[in-house]
Design a protein around this motif. Structure first.
Motif, mmCIF file in Angstrom:
data_model
loop_
_atom_site.group_PDB
_atom_site.id
_atom_site.type_symbol
_atom_site.label_atom_id
_atom_site.label_comp_id
_atom_site.label_asym_id
_atom_site.label_seq_id
_atom_site.Cartn_x
_atom_site.Cartn_y
_atom_site.Cartn_z
ATOM 1 N N VAL A 147 0.856 -1.185 0.000
ATOM 2 C CA VAL A 147 0.000 0.000 0.000
ATOM 3 C C VAL A 147 0.892 1.235 0.000
ATOM 4 O O VAL A 147 1.806 1.345 0.812
ATOM 5 N N GLU A 148 0.653 2.148 -0.942
ATOM 6 C CA GLU A 148 1.429 3.385 -1.014
ATOM 7 C C GLU A 148 0.676 4.523 -0.344
ATOM 8 O O GLU A 148 -0.388 4.928 -0.799
ATOM 9 N N LEU A 149 1.244 5.025 0.744
ATOM 10 C CA LEU A 149 0.697 6.201 1.426
ATOM 11 C C LEU A 149 1.535 7.389 0.990
ATOM 12 O O LEU A 149 2.754 7.283 0.910
ATOM 13 N N ILE A 177 6.017 4.593 1.515
ATOM 14 C CA ILE A 177 5.755 6.032 1.571
ATOM 15 C C ILE A 177 6.074 6.599 0.192
ATOM 16 O O ILE A 177 7.211 6.542 -0.272
ATOM 17 N N ASP A 178 5.033 7.155 -0.446
ATOM 18 C CA ASP A 178 5.100 7.605 -1.837
ATOM 19 C C ASP A 178 5.482 9.085 -1.904
ATOM 20 O O ASP A 178 5.251 9.836 -0.950
ATOM 21 N N ASP A 179 6.030 9.493 -3.026
ATOM 22 C CA ASP A 179 6.299 10.916 -3.295
ATOM 23 C C ASP A 179 7.142 11.571 -2.215
ATOM 24 O O ASP A 179 6.959 12.752 -1.906
ATOM 25 N N LEU A 198 10.373 3.236 0.592
ATOM 26 C CA LEU A 198 10.348 4.689 0.448
ATOM 27 C C LEU A 198 10.497 5.006 -1.029
ATOM 28 O O LEU A 198 11.448 4.564 -1.674
ATOM 29 N N LYS A 199 9.532 5.757 -1.570
ATOM 30 C CA LYS A 199 9.631 6.142 -2.976
ATOM 31 C C LYS A 199 9.989 7.610 -3.066
ATOM 32 O O LYS A 199 9.282 8.471 -2.537
ATOM 33 N N ILE A 200 11.098 7.876 -3.720
ATOM 34 C CA ILE A 200 11.580 9.247 -3.832
ATOM 35 C C ILE A 200 10.919 9.904 -5.029
ATOM 36 O O ILE A 200 10.953 9.390 -6.147
ATOM 37 N N ALA A 234 13.376 4.976 -6.790
ATOM 38 C CA ALA A 234 13.408 6.300 -7.427
ATOM 39 C C ALA A 234 12.294 6.366 -8.465
ATOM 40 O O ALA A 234 12.206 5.521 -9.353
ATOM 41 N N GLU A 235 11.433 7.389 -8.335
ATOM 42 C CA GLU A 235 10.300 7.560 -9.254
ATOM 43 C C GLU A 235 10.671 8.467 -10.420
ATOM 44 O O GLU A 235 11.530 9.334 -10.276
ATOM 45 N N GLY A 236 9.970 8.291 -11.515
ATOM 46 C CA GLY A 236 10.033 9.260 -12.607
ATOM 47 C C GLY A 236 11.351 9.314 -13.355
ATOM 48 O O GLY A 236 11.788 10.392 -13.770
HETATM 49 MG MG MG Z 1 2.192 5.787 -6.104
#
Ligand code: MG
Ligand code: C2E
Ligand code: MG
Ligand code: MG
Length: 287
Positions: A147-149, A177-179, A198-200, A234-236
């Protein structure tokens, strides 16, 4: 400008406002109808090992595909859906689309693949909703879901630690933990939570080459996250340069981004429909 236009100014603006209000009303009704009709579905974006490009997971992203086959993005309907309290129904439609297709996805990608689900800040602290969501996951497979919060959900970490996180842990669902790093960041909050990943945020990822300061921030987040035993994503990531920079300057090995995969509707991914529906025209950016 209305004043400069004199008397005519009012005549010019009044009908416009009326139309805007009317348009909003009909959009509200359309959104309600779309929820009743079950028009929300799930797109998936790969999460990969950025060294090899191998798929390690998928993130479920909400899409609205109407009867005409027009597809709308979360930015076009989530804010209004949130105001109309339709988010829970939409979330469950997205999750149901995912779980309905899981056998087919497993046949294609294997059962080691994990699936991430996004929840809004309000949903994150709503224990009843989170329990309903968890109960919807295929039995015995909760540990394959994350689950991404978002960082915004961390306003009340005490509440999360007291109710929602123990419930998820008990069920075996992982938490991300998103964003992270978008402005509400609190390293101490992070340290007080028991989460897995942890998503950066991509705003940080996409500026590390140009802004040395952001490189420092990313390194600080990375070292705390690693010390806490979290997986770091790492996102994006959009370019090879961004990927190569991460590999050369950080220990991050997991990522997502258009360089690797653009989100695809599940129906397209499993080969049910040959192509993506057409995107909605710009004027429907009414969120
Ligand atoms: Mg997300
Ligand atoms: P997110 O969870 O951070 O998801 C990543 C968003 O960034 C997705 O946009 C994805 O398409 C986009 N993205 C991925 N890689 C790249 C890239 O390399 N470059 C760029 N420019 N963008 C990239 P999308 O699908 O429009 O979703 C936007 C946000 O809406 C999500 O951000 C998430 O916060 C929210 N969202 C999506 N689905 C749901 C849902 O089912 N429930 C809730 N509550 N929120 C959702
Ligand atoms: Mg994200
Ligand atoms: Mg993001």
């Amino acid at each position: 400008r209305a004043k400069a236009a004199g008397k005519g100014g009012l005549d010019f603006f009044t009908p416009d406002l009326g139309r805007e209000a009317q348009e909003r009303l009909s959009l509200e009704q359309r959104l309600r109808d779309a929820v009743s009709a079950g028009e929300f579905c799930c797109a998936l974006q790969r999460k990969v090992d950025i060294r090899s490009g191998a798929t390690t997971g998928f993130e479920a992203l909400a899409r609205w595909v109407d009867a005409e086959g027009v597809m709308r993005m979360p930015g076009q309907f989530l804010p209004l859906a949130s105001r109309l309290q339709l988010l829970d129904d939409i979330a469950l439609q997205v999750v149901d689309d995912l779980t309905r297709n899981l056998p087919q996805l497993d046949a294609m990608f294997g059962t080691a693949i994990k699936y991430s689900i996004n929840v809004s800040p309000a949903q994150a602290i709503d224990t009843d909703f989170m329990r309903r969501l968890t109960q919807r996951l295929p039995s015995g497979q909760a540990q394959r879901f994350i689950v991404e919060l978002t960082e915004e959900s961390l306003a009340d970490t005490g509440l999360l630690e007291a109710h929602v996180l123990p419930m998820l842990r008990q069920a075996g669902v992982h938490v991300s933990i998103d964003d992270f790093g978008t402005g509400y960041s609190s390293l101490s909050k992070l340290a007080s939570l028991t989460v897995d990943e942890l998503k950066i945020d991509r705003s940080l990822v996409q500026t590390i080459q140009q802004l040395p300061r952001n490189q420092l921030i990313l390194r600080a987040i990375e070292s705390l996250g690693t010390a806490l035993g979290l997986s770091i994503v790492a996102e994006g990531i959009e370019t090879e340069q961004e990927r190569d920079f991460l590999l050369a300057n950080t220990a991050i090995t997991m990522g997502q981004g258009f360089l690797f995969h653009k989100p695809q509707l599940i129906a397209t991914l499993v080969g049910e429909t040959p192509s993506m529906p057409s995107p909605a025209p710009d004027r429907l950016e009414w969120a």
